[in-house]
Motif scaffolding. Sequence first.
Motif, PDB file in Angstrom:
ATOM      1  N   MET A 129       0.843  -1.179   0.000  1.00 28.16           N
ATOM      2  CA  MET A 129       0.000   0.000   0.000  1.00 28.16           C
ATOM      3  C   MET A 129       0.886   1.239   0.000  1.00 28.16           C
ATOM      4  N   ALA A 130       0.595   2.187  -0.856  1.00 27.33           N
ATOM      5  CA  ALA A 130       1.374   3.413  -0.936  1.00 27.33           C
ATOM      6  C   ALA A 130       1.098   4.287   0.281  1.00 27.33           C
ATOM      7  N   LYS A 131       2.120   5.008   0.686  1.00 30.52           N
ATOM      8  CA  LYS A 131       1.968   5.906   1.820  1.00 30.52           C
ATOM      9  C   LYS A 131       1.077   7.083   1.419  1.00 30.52           C
ATOM     10  N   LYS A 132       0.098   7.402   2.247  1.00 28.44           N
ATOM     11  CA  LYS A 132      -0.839   8.478   1.976  1.00 28.44           C
ATOM     12  C   LYS A 132      -0.237   9.787   2.490  1.00 28.44           C
ATOM     13  N   THR A 133      -0.028  10.736   1.598  1.00 18.94           N
ATOM     14  CA  THR A 133       0.523  12.021   2.031  1.00 18.94           C
ATOM     15  C   THR A 133      -0.494  13.122   1.763  1.00 18.94           C
ATOM     16  N   LEU A 134      -0.440  14.129   2.584  1.00 16.60           N
ATOM     17  CA  LEU A 134      -1.302  15.290   2.418  1.00 16.60           C
ATOM     18  C   LEU A 134      -0.455  16.456   1.937  1.00 16.60           C
ATOM     19  N   ASN A 135      -0.838  17.043   0.823  1.00 15.66           N
ATOM     20  CA  ASN A 135      -0.124  18.189   0.284  1.00 15.66           C
ATOM     21  C   ASN A 135      -0.732  19.476   0.803  1.00 15.66           C
ATOM     22  N   SER A 136       0.023  20.553   0.714  1.00 15.20           N
ATOM     23  CA  SER A 136      -0.487  21.853   1.119  1.00 15.20           C
ATOM     24  C   SER A 136      -1.695  22.212   0.268  1.00 15.20           C
ATOM     25  N   GLY A 137      -2.742  22.681   0.929  1.00 10.91           N
ATOM     26  CA  GLY A 137      -3.967  23.060   0.245  1.00 10.91           C
ATOM     27  C   GLY A 137      -5.001  21.958   0.173  1.00 10.91           C
ATOM     28  N   THR A 138      -4.663  20.756   0.658  1.00  9.84           N
ATOM     29  CA  THR A 138      -5.619  19.656   0.650  1.00  9.84           C
ATOM     30  C   THR A 138      -6.728  19.929   1.658  1.00  9.84           C
ATOM     31  N   VAL A 139      -7.970  19.710   1.246  1.00 11.35           N
ATOM     32  CA  VAL A 139      -9.122  19.835   2.136  1.00 11.35           C
ATOM     33  C   VAL A 139      -9.538  18.424   2.517  1.00 11.35           C
ATOM     34  N   ILE A 140      -9.628  18.186   3.831  1.00  5.55           N
ATOM     35  CA  ILE A 140     -10.052  16.868   4.286  1.00  5.55           C
ATOM     36  C   ILE A 140     -11.308  16.976   5.138  1.00  5.55           C
ATOM     37  N   GLN A 141     -12.096  15.927   5.092  1.00  3.67           N
ATOM     38  CA  GLN A 141     -13.335  15.823   5.853  1.00  3.67           C
ATOM     39  C   GLN A 141     -13.077  14.995   7.103  1.00  3.67           C
ATOM     40  N   VAL A 142     -13.509  15.509   8.256  1.00  5.16           N
ATOM     41  CA  VAL A 142     -13.363  14.812   9.528  1.00  5.16           C
ATOM     42  C   VAL A 142     -14.748  14.688  10.154  1.00  5.16           C
ATOM     43  N   THR A 143     -15.040  13.521  10.696  1.00  8.25           N
ATOM     44  CA  THR A 143     -16.343  13.265  11.318  1.00  8.25           C
ATOM     45  C   THR A 143     -16.406  13.915  12.695  1.00  8.25           C
TER      46      THR A 143
END
Length: 97
Positions: free
Chosen positions: A1-15
């Motif tokens: 499984m590839a490592k999941k990275t977050l780039n600058s400007g990424t919008v994520i949803q949190v419960t």
Amino acid sequence: MAKKTLNSGTVIQVTLNHNLGYTYVKVINMCDLSEYDLSTTFHLIIYSYNYIVQKEEDYKEEDFLKSEPLTGPLFVDDILWAIRKKIYTVKGEVSLR
């Protein structure tokens, strides 16, 4: 499984806790801005916004972009824990401004 990275400007949803819906945060990844390798540390800056929806499909990027940053706490167990455990959904990327 590839490592999941977050780039600058990424919008994520949190419960949110207590079935209050979902909130959205913008990520700044300091690795994108640093000449040094920060990958061995937690290097994300998380900006929460006053944008909460009841259902995932109610998310609209234009409404998120109009929302104001939050300075107070949210009803989230722990946003950093959710990110470390990869319990979030990437909704897209927006500019840093």
